[in-house]
Design a protein around this motif. Structure first.
Motif, PDB file in Angstrom:
ATOM      1  N   ARG A  83     -15.694  61.037  58.189  1.00 33.29           N
ATOM      2  CA  ARG A  83     -16.144  60.771  56.815  1.00 33.29           C
ATOM      3  C   ARG A  83     -15.615  61.817  55.861  1.00 33.29           C
ATOM      4  O   ARG A  83     -15.180  61.494  54.741  1.00 33.29           O
ATOM      5  CB  ARG A  83     -17.669  60.748  56.771  1.00 33.29           C
ATOM      6  CG  ARG A  83     -18.291  59.425  57.171  1.00 33.29           C
ATOM      7  CD  ARG A  83     -19.790  59.520  57.273  1.00 33.29           C
ATOM      8  NE  ARG A  83     -20.420  60.040  56.071  1.00 33.29           N
ATOM      9  CZ  ARG A  83     -21.699  60.349  55.969  1.00 33.29           C
ATOM     10  NH1 ARG A  83     -22.501  60.173  57.009  1.00 33.29           N
ATOM     11  NH2 ARG A  83     -22.197  60.800  54.839  1.00 33.29           N
ATOM     12  N   ASP A 103     -11.911  61.197  55.341  1.00 33.52           N
ATOM     13  CA  ASP A 103     -11.697  60.030  54.480  1.00 33.52           C
ATOM     14  C   ASP A 103     -12.023  60.352  53.026  1.00 33.52           C
ATOM     15  O   ASP A 103     -11.317  59.917  52.113  1.00 33.52           O
ATOM     16  CB  ASP A 103     -12.562  58.862  54.957  1.00 33.52           C
ATOM     17  CG  ASP A 103     -12.101  58.305  56.298  1.00 33.52           C
ATOM     18  OD1 ASP A 103     -10.961  58.604  56.704  1.00 33.52           O
ATOM     19  OD2 ASP A 103     -12.895  57.590  56.944  1.00 33.52           O
ATOM     20  N   ALA A 104     -13.117  61.121  52.824  1.00 32.23           N
ATOM     21  CA  ALA A 104     -13.497  61.496  51.471  1.00 32.23           C
ATOM     22  C   ALA A 104     -12.440  62.393  50.840  1.00 32.23           C
ATOM     23  O   ALA A 104     -12.108  62.258  49.655  1.00 32.23           O
ATOM     24  CB  ALA A 104     -14.855  62.204  51.481  1.00 32.23           C
ATOM     25  N   GLU A 105     -11.900  63.318  51.657  1.00 30.72           N
ATOM     26  CA  GLU A 105     -10.850  64.197  51.142  1.00 30.72           C
ATOM     27  C   GLU A 105      -9.602  63.401  50.786  1.00 30.72           C
ATOM     28  O   GLU A 105      -8.979  63.630  49.746  1.00 30.72           O
ATOM     29  CB  GLU A 105     -10.519  65.259  52.185  1.00 30.72           C
ATOM     30  CG  GLU A 105      -9.445  66.242  51.723  1.00 30.72           C
ATOM     31  CD  GLU A 105      -9.099  67.265  52.783  1.00 30.72           C
ATOM     32  OE1 GLU A 105      -8.642  68.353  52.432  1.00 30.72           O
ATOM     33  OE2 GLU A 105      -9.271  66.957  53.988  1.00 30.72           O
ATOM     34  N   SER A 106      -9.257  62.440  51.667  1.00 36.54           N
ATOM     35  CA  SER A 106      -8.085  61.611  51.395  1.00 36.54           C
ATOM     36  C   SER A 106      -8.279  60.785  50.118  1.00 36.54           C
ATOM     37  O   SER A 106      -7.363  60.660  49.298  1.00 36.54           O
ATOM     38  CB  SER A 106      -7.832  60.687  52.584  1.00 36.54           C
ATOM     39  OG  SER A 106      -6.755  59.814  52.326  1.00 36.54           O
ATOM     40  N   LYS A 107      -9.497  60.246  49.946  1.00 33.60           N
ATOM     41  CA  LYS A 107      -9.775  59.471  48.741  1.00 33.60           C
ATOM     42  C   LYS A 107      -9.731  60.344  47.499  1.00 33.60           C
ATOM     43  O   LYS A 107      -9.227  59.931  46.446  1.00 33.60           O
ATOM     44  CB  LYS A 107     -11.152  58.812  48.867  1.00 33.60           C
ATOM     45  CG  LYS A 107     -11.479  57.867  47.722  1.00 33.60           C
ATOM     46  CD  LYS A 107     -12.808  57.162  47.947  1.00 33.60           C
ATOM     47  CE  LYS A 107     -13.119  56.201  46.808  1.00 33.60           C
ATOM     48  NZ  LYS A 107     -14.407  55.497  47.025  1.00 33.60           N
ATOM     49  N   ALA A 108     -10.238  61.567  47.630  1.00 39.89           N
ATOM     50  CA  ALA A 108     -10.213  62.499  46.493  1.00 39.89           C
ATOM     51  C   ALA A 108      -8.774  62.841  46.109  1.00 39.89           C
ATOM     52  O   ALA A 108      -8.432  62.931  44.923  1.00 39.89           O
ATOM     53  CB  ALA A 108     -10.991  63.758  46.833  1.00 39.89           C
ATOM     54  N   ASP A 133      -6.199  60.904  46.646  1.00 38.08           N
ATOM     55  CA  ASP A 133      -5.636  59.715  46.001  1.00 38.08           C
ATOM     56  C   ASP A 133      -6.038  59.642  44.535  1.00 38.08           C
ATOM     57  O   ASP A 133      -5.217  59.325  43.663  1.00 38.08           O
ATOM     58  CB  ASP A 133      -6.112  58.449  46.721  1.00 38.08           C
ATOM     59  CG  ASP A 133      -5.424  58.262  48.067  1.00 38.08           C
ATOM     60  OD1 ASP A 133      -4.404  58.940  48.296  1.00 38.08           O
ATOM     61  OD2 ASP A 133      -5.913  57.461  48.872  1.00 38.08           O
ATOM     62  N   LEU A 134      -7.305  59.939  44.254  1.00 34.04           N
ATOM     63  CA  LEU A 134      -7.768  59.905  42.876  1.00 34.04           C
ATOM     64  C   LEU A 134      -7.100  60.990  42.042  1.00 34.04           C
ATOM     65  O   LEU A 134      -6.850  60.817  40.846  1.00 34.04           O
ATOM     66  CB  LEU A 134      -9.295  60.076  42.831  1.00 34.04           C
ATOM     67  CG  LEU A 134     -10.116  58.916  43.406  1.00 34.04           C
ATOM     68  CD1 LEU A 134     -11.592  59.276  43.431  1.00 34.04           C
ATOM     69  CD2 LEU A 134      -9.895  57.649  42.587  1.00 34.04           C
ATOM     70  N   PRO A 161      -4.763  54.760  40.027  1.00 30.35           N
ATOM     71  CA  PRO A 161      -5.526  53.744  40.770  1.00 30.35           C
ATOM     72  C   PRO A 161      -5.109  52.310  40.462  1.00 30.35           C
ATOM     73  O   PRO A 161      -5.304  51.426  41.293  1.00 30.35           O
ATOM     74  CB  PRO A 161      -6.971  54.009  40.329  1.00 30.35           C
ATOM     75  CG  PRO A 161      -6.864  54.717  39.020  1.00 30.35           C
ATOM     76  CD  PRO A 161      -5.606  55.523  39.099  1.00 30.35           C
ATOM     77  N   GLY A 218      -0.884  52.317  41.829  1.00 27.50           N
ATOM     78  CA  GLY A 218      -0.548  52.948  43.106  1.00 27.50           C
ATOM     79  C   GLY A 218       0.605  53.916  43.012  1.00 27.50           C
ATOM     80  O   GLY A 218       0.998  54.521  44.024  1.00 27.50           O
TER      81      GLY A 218
END
Length: 394
Positions: A208, A211-216, A218-219, A224, A227
């Protein structure tokens, strides 16, 4: 003395594991299996404490009934935790039915003095063996990737515990000294089993966080909507591009792209259509640049392409011409056709600047030179030439 040490140490360690699992279960969005396992190992601790307290001081039938009741409860909660952890709704009905039958049979055997003691032992051993076999098979068949190898470790030790329960009472009958040894062995197996389950939950926490770090990231670094890279990530990638540009005879070009006729699309067809147009533009940019080039969206309808590893200045014109051709083609979305164009300004490193900011400013100036003439073209930055006299090619 060894018997007391095994009981006290086993009960203590079980309680510590129960506290850890309960504490982890308090964390938001924790897999619900952790809460069931906390209750399961707490029941194991109670069964161990009852066996220690009642051993030799009460009726063997009552001692075995009390121990078996909480031992069976532990296996039931363990299996229900696996069902919840692996999201196996069909398995929960089977576990609850089996537990109900076992509980009823255990009470019946306890209240029927005519039944021999071995019937209690057989019911307890059979139920625990069945539950542990179910846990082992479920873990092996439905092991999720985010638990790593730990669920397989739990399955392995669940299988060993099933074998342990299948042989425990016969071995005690044949070798009375096995009672203490078997108890110690069971304690170790149960401890490793629950530590492996605890590791599964912690491994999911780790996943988790990743995944949160990867999403951060990406943001922080990607647009968004399209891409594409955003301006923040463009700055980081540009530093790598400059390293390549320091090689002999290599150039870097910055193409600043502003879409023509985009505002009328937004005004007439709405922002949803406008967003779809921008997404199509992004796909066209990706399709016509090389793997070593960089594309980014830096504003509403403004994009930047950084062309790297260029050996001749005329390569820039070929790249700009290709971009212009792709971006000038009509866009077909939802049965409607939208005409589009692009004004492209170009700057070169190191002729027009040595930082991304200065090169973007120069390319932006060249882009406005195109806008001030006839749009839908490209121009190389020329500091000596005023905007109104800049020649736009294409």
């Amino acid at each position: 003395m060894f018997f007391q040490i095994v009981h006290i140490s086993g009960t203590t360690v079980y309680c510590i594991c129960a506290i850890l699992l309960w504490w982890i279960n308090r964390v938001p969005r924790t897999n619900p299996g952790a809460g069931w396992w906390a209750g399961a190992i707490l029941a194991a601790a109670v069964s161990r404490a009852l066996l220690f307290a009642l051993d030799g001081a009460g009726d063997p039938r009552t001692v075995l009934f009390a121990y078996g009741l909480f031992s069976g409860l532990e296996k039931t909660l363990l299996a229900l935790g696996i069902v919840r952890f692996l999201k196996l709704p069909a398995g929960e009905r089977w576990v609850r039915t089996a537990a109900g039958l076992f509980g009823g049979g255990l009470v019946l055997a306890w209240l029927s003095p005519a039944l021999p003691l071995w019937t209690l032992r057989a019911a307890l051993a059979g139920f625990n063996l069945g539950m542990l076999a179910f846990v082992a098979i479920a873990c092996l068949r439905h092991c999720p990737a985010d638990t790593g190898p730990w669920l397989r470790v739990a399955a392995f030790f669940s299988g060993l515990l099933a074998l342990h329960w299948a042989t425990a009472f016969p071995l005690i009958e044949a070798f009375p000294g096995w009672r203490v040894t078997g108890l110690a062995l069971g304690t170790v197996l149960v401890l490793v089993q629950y530590l492996a389950l605890l590791a599964c939950v912690l491994r999911q926490f780790q996943q988790r966080l990743m995944d949160a770090e990867s999403k951060a990231l990406d943001l922080a670094y990607f647009d968004p909507l399209t891409g594409l890279n955003n301006k923040n990530y463009l700055s980081k990638l540009f530093e790598q591009a400059l390293v390549l540009a320091t090689r002999p005879h290599h150039l870097v070009a910055v193409c600043y792209i502003d879409l023509d006729n985009f505002k009328p699309i937004n005004d007439s067809a709405g922002h949803k259509a406008g967003d779809m147009v921008l997404q199509e533009v992004a796909q066209r940019l990706k399709s016509c640049i090389r793997s070593t080039d960089i594309s980014a969206r830096i504003g509403g309808d403004e994009f930047v392409v950084v062309a790297t590893q260029l050996e001749q200045p005329d390569q820039v014109e070929r790249i700009a011409s290709k971009l212009l051709e792709r971006l000038s083609a009509d866009i077909h979305i939802g049965g409607a056709t939208y005409p589009l164009g692009a004004s492209i300004g170009i700057s070169l490193y190191p002729q027009h600047g040595d930082t991304l900011s200065s090169l973007i400013d120069a390319a932006d100036t060249a882009m406005y030179q195109v806008k001030s003439t006839h749009k839908n073209g490209y121009a190389l930055y020329d500091q000596s030439e005023p905007p109104e006299r800049a020649a736009a090619a294409g």
